[in-house]
Design a protein around this motif. Sequence first.
Motif, short mmCIF file in Angstrom:
data_model
loop_
_atom_site.label_atom_id
_atom_site.label_comp_id
_atom_site.label_asym_id
_atom_site.label_seq_id
_atom_site.Cartn_x
_atom_site.Cartn_y
_atom_site.Cartn_z
N VAL A 391 1.01 -1.39 -0.08
CA VAL A 391 -0.16 0.03 0.35
C VAL A 391 1.01 1.18 -0.17
N GLU A 392 0.39 2.43 -0.73
CA GLU A 392 1.26 3.62 -0.81
C GLU A 392 0.51 4.71 -0.43
N LYS A 393 1.23 5.88 -0.40
CA LYS A 393 0.43 6.98 0.18
C LYS A 393 -0.44 7.51 -1.04
N GLY A 394 -1.61 8.00 -0.52
CA GLY A 394 -2.80 8.28 -1.44
C GLY A 394 -3.83 7.21 -1.76
N ASP A 395 -3.37 5.95 -1.12
CA ASP A 395 -4.24 4.64 -1.63
C ASP A 395 -5.46 4.93 -0.68
N CYS A 396 -6.60 4.19 -1.32
CA CYS A 396 -7.76 4.17 -0.40
C CYS A 396 -8.15 2.31 -0.72
N CYS A 420 -3.55 5.46 8.88
CA CYS A 420 -4.94 5.27 8.19
C CYS A 420 -6.06 5.90 8.82
N ALA A 421 -6.50 6.79 7.89
CA ALA A 421 -7.98 7.16 8.39
C ALA A 421 -9.18 6.25 7.93
N VAL A 422 -10.36 6.26 8.49
CA VAL A 422 -11.19 5.26 8.29
C VAL A 422 -12.58 6.03 8.01
N VAL A 423 -13.43 5.42 7.07
CA VAL A 423 -14.71 5.77 6.70
C VAL A 423 -15.71 4.66 6.36
N SER A 444 -1.02 16.03 7.76
CA SER A 444 -1.59 15.34 8.99
C SER A 444 -1.05 14.22 9.35
N GLY A 445 -0.47 13.56 8.50
CA GLY A 445 0.26 12.41 8.64
C GLY A 445 -0.65 11.06 8.39
N TYR A 446 -1.97 11.18 8.11
CA TYR A 446 -2.76 10.23 7.63
C TYR A 446 -2.88 10.03 6.29
N ASP A 447 -2.04 9.09 5.71
CA ASP A 447 -1.56 8.90 4.30
C ASP A 447 -2.49 8.03 3.54
N VAL A 448 -3.21 7.07 4.24
CA VAL A 448 -3.96 5.95 3.83
C VAL A 448 -5.28 6.13 4.31
N MET A 449 -6.27 5.90 3.53
CA MET A 449 -7.83 5.62 3.71
C MET A 449 -8.18 4.20 3.68
N VAL A 450 -8.83 3.90 4.76
CA VAL A 450 -9.44 2.58 4.69
C VAL A 450 -10.83 2.57 4.91
N GLY A 458 -20.52 11.44 -1.50
CA GLY A 458 -20.56 12.39 -0.37
C GLY A 458 -19.33 12.99 0.35
N LEU A 459 -18.31 12.26 -0.09
CA LEU A 459 -16.84 12.96 0.27
C LEU A 459 -15.86 13.39 -0.81
N ASN A 460 -15.34 14.47 -0.75
CA ASN A 460 -14.45 14.74 -1.76
C ASN A 460 -12.96 14.32 -1.27
N LEU A 461 -12.36 13.30 -1.77
CA LEU A 461 -11.30 12.60 -1.27
C LEU A 461 -10.09 12.74 -2.23
N LYS A 462 -8.98 12.91 -1.82
CA LYS A 462 -7.70 13.17 -2.66
C LYS A 462 -7.07 11.82 -2.83
N ILE A 463 -7.80 10.86 -3.48
CA ILE A 463 -7.56 9.40 -3.83
C ILE A 463 -6.69 9.24 -5.09
N ARG A 464 -5.50 8.78 -4.87
CA ARG A 464 -4.74 8.34 -5.96
C ARG A 464 -5.01 7.12 -6.66
N ARG A 465 -5.26 6.06 -5.78
CA ARG A 465 -5.72 4.90 -6.07
C ARG A 465 -6.63 4.00 -5.20
N ILE A 466 -7.52 3.56 -5.72
CA ILE A 466 -8.53 2.47 -5.09
C ILE A 466 -7.95 1.26 -5.19
N ILE A 467 -8.18 0.50 -4.20
CA ILE A 467 -7.79 -0.93 -4.26
C ILE A 467 -8.94 -1.69 -3.28
N PHE A 468 -9.62 -2.50 -4.14
CA PHE A 468 -10.68 -3.37 -3.89
C PHE A 468 -10.17 -4.46 -3.02
#
Length: 769
Positions: A391-396, A420-423, A444-450, A458-468
């Motif tokens: 997993v890399e920076k900007g991944d979700c 990791c931030a979570v939603v 912020s230091g939160y580089d990954v979204m899970v 409903g959310l504007n997210l600066k996602i570089r890559r989506i990982i299913f």
Amino acid sequence: MQPPSLRLGAFYFQCRRSATTPWISITKRYRSTKNSKPATPGVWSNQRAPWSRPSVHIHQNTYPPIDPLNPTSSFFESNVSRWSTHPQSSSRLALYGVPSQDIPALLNAFTSAVQAKELSSPELEDYYTLSRLAHVQSHDSDREIDIIYSTTFFAWVSHPSSTPRLSTIPQKTTDHILQLAQAADRSFLHEEYPAARKMHRKVIMHVGPTNSGKTHHALRALAASKRGVYAGPLRLLAHEVWERLNLGQIVPLGMDEPPIMPTPTPTATDDAPSPHARVCNMITGEEQKIISPDAPLLSCTVEMLNFNTRYQVAVVDEIQMIADPQRGSGWTSAVLGLLAEELHLCGEETAVPVVQALLKDTGDEVIIRRYQRLTPLRVEERSLEGDLGRVEKGDCIVTFKRSSIFAIKKEVERKTGMRCAVVYGRLPPEIRSEQAALFNDPGSGYDVMVGSDAIGMGLNLKIRRIIFESLTKYSAGAFQPLSTSQIKQIAGRAGRYGQHLSSPSSSSSSSAKEHCGYATTLHTPDLPLLSTALSKPFKPVHHAHVTFSSTTFAALRSLLPPPAAGSTKTVLGAHAYIGRLPRFVRYTYDAQVDQACECVDLYGGGMTVRERLKHLSAPVGWRDEVMIGVMARFLGMYKDRQEVDYWEAIRDLGFMDVLEGVEGAMRGDGDPTNPVLSTLESFHKTAVMYIWLSYRMPVVYAQQEVVVGVKRRVEGALEWCLEGMTMGRTEGGENKEKEKEKKVDITMRLRALVLERQGTKDKVKGMDT
């Protein structure tokens, strides 16, 4: 060391032992077993990794599959005996007041007429609409086919051509069936909105994939209007549009727009007001932000639209949700009933045919504007091959089970050192927004979204890559494959325009600094499925959804016999099984509604129909026994003394003990856990439910101000718990607290800006005088 009050299990078991808890009996009726202990955070209950691939279960149906190559009339004729001899068909007619002794003859006559092809003639297609069978959903086919046969039966008895076959049936019986059919008939749905039919509206559909700028163009028209409204599916979206309009971040149509740059979004605390700022209020089911009583613009959720107010421009977002089985009726009402000179509908191309069909007889002008994605979306050549260390920076990372979210979060943080931030869906919108802000902030230091599929809207997210993590989701009691539309919606969140450059990974990088989004899978077998889904064109949705109207509810209730008339579930079901609708329209359906109706009828006895329906519409998770129990107490207090005390309703759940324990830990040291998080989530949901009801019945639900206050405390505790479950929670903690202290309530700030602008105008008027 955690205080005992922070242990969720103790509270639940205490509640179960309490003889005075009113929901014990009702939830036992709904759920026979619920004795599993809370899972340890980060541990998969069946001892396999949460990101291992689940098997897919395909639901088996009673009726044979419908052959798309054969006429639907052939299927209807071949299987009519199966329907007419089913005990459920007879018992339903008896429930609706048809004399039991006449039911066999009625069903035999109907079966004979169908098998004789009397209903299959082309001239009767518009009346019986047997073509509905062509669009039956495979996962719920038995119920849909049952409804088609039942509504066709009532339509046939009502048609003059059936008279010879019904000659032996008492006139009183056929008259009763005819009255039921007339009461439930909504075949001319557009005529239910007479005020809108007096207008010649211009309906502009902005359709295209995610990240194509379609909603942006519609919002510019709204920002330029004298009076307008925005309606979206989520409070997050309504809040975002409300804030952007008030801060002038949407340039009105007709004015030059600056180029889009990947810069931080300004906030209400910025000092310089924008020349494009428009005064806008916000109204959702749980919250109202009134900047000015005379505000010309409104941002709201779809269900809160007002069909008596005339607008110059209305924008309805995510129009493809018109096909949603639970909420689609809100979009159908908006399309047919909004009093707007210009009605902008934004969403997927899939909704175009059904919207055109809805508006065919309205006299409205329909314009289709199609958009292309602003940045390319590419499927990477390789998956992560099950290794979360890649997993890399900007991944979700997108998964569809709450427990796996925290397990994946823990594993990513352990293997990569990134936070990791979570939603996910159970999180309050405020916390989802906070987590999104952490992910979007490069400092912020939160580089990954899970997250779950909640990131898809409903959310504007600066996602570089989506990982299913998987391409299946647990639904209707089994794992089901994600639809093409769901995959496209989620994957499309990657590479938001103006936010990201191309991937730095060796597998997907290109030579140029090109705006691009990427999608891949955690497991290799899923990658070709993802690639195939994203390359497929959108399939058009085949029907819109409607819910009951107060007119039809009252009319049907007056015709049903006493036992059925007193059952909310029966009256609602009668709409679907009796009433005629246009061929491209279906009634909304949610399996949880049956449980909701039972709870409302059981504990709300003596209430008026209007009071019952208001409680039935409240945001209650009817799979959640805590929510059912709290609602049961609400209903009991409402019925007994016309006053609902929130604190009495939650008195023995231990919510306040948990909240105060977390707040104590926030002032010192503590170690939040998953069970505590679940308790706070339930606490928040009950508060939201009370606030929702307080807006509709303020005299009975009179503690809104106090409950809003505790809701905010819960949100603060939830945010702290999520932060505490992240590696390195204490880093920068003091700075974060200082930043929070600097924050100004956005509503107060915007009101101040409005007053400031109004004062300037008054001074100018005085000088002119």
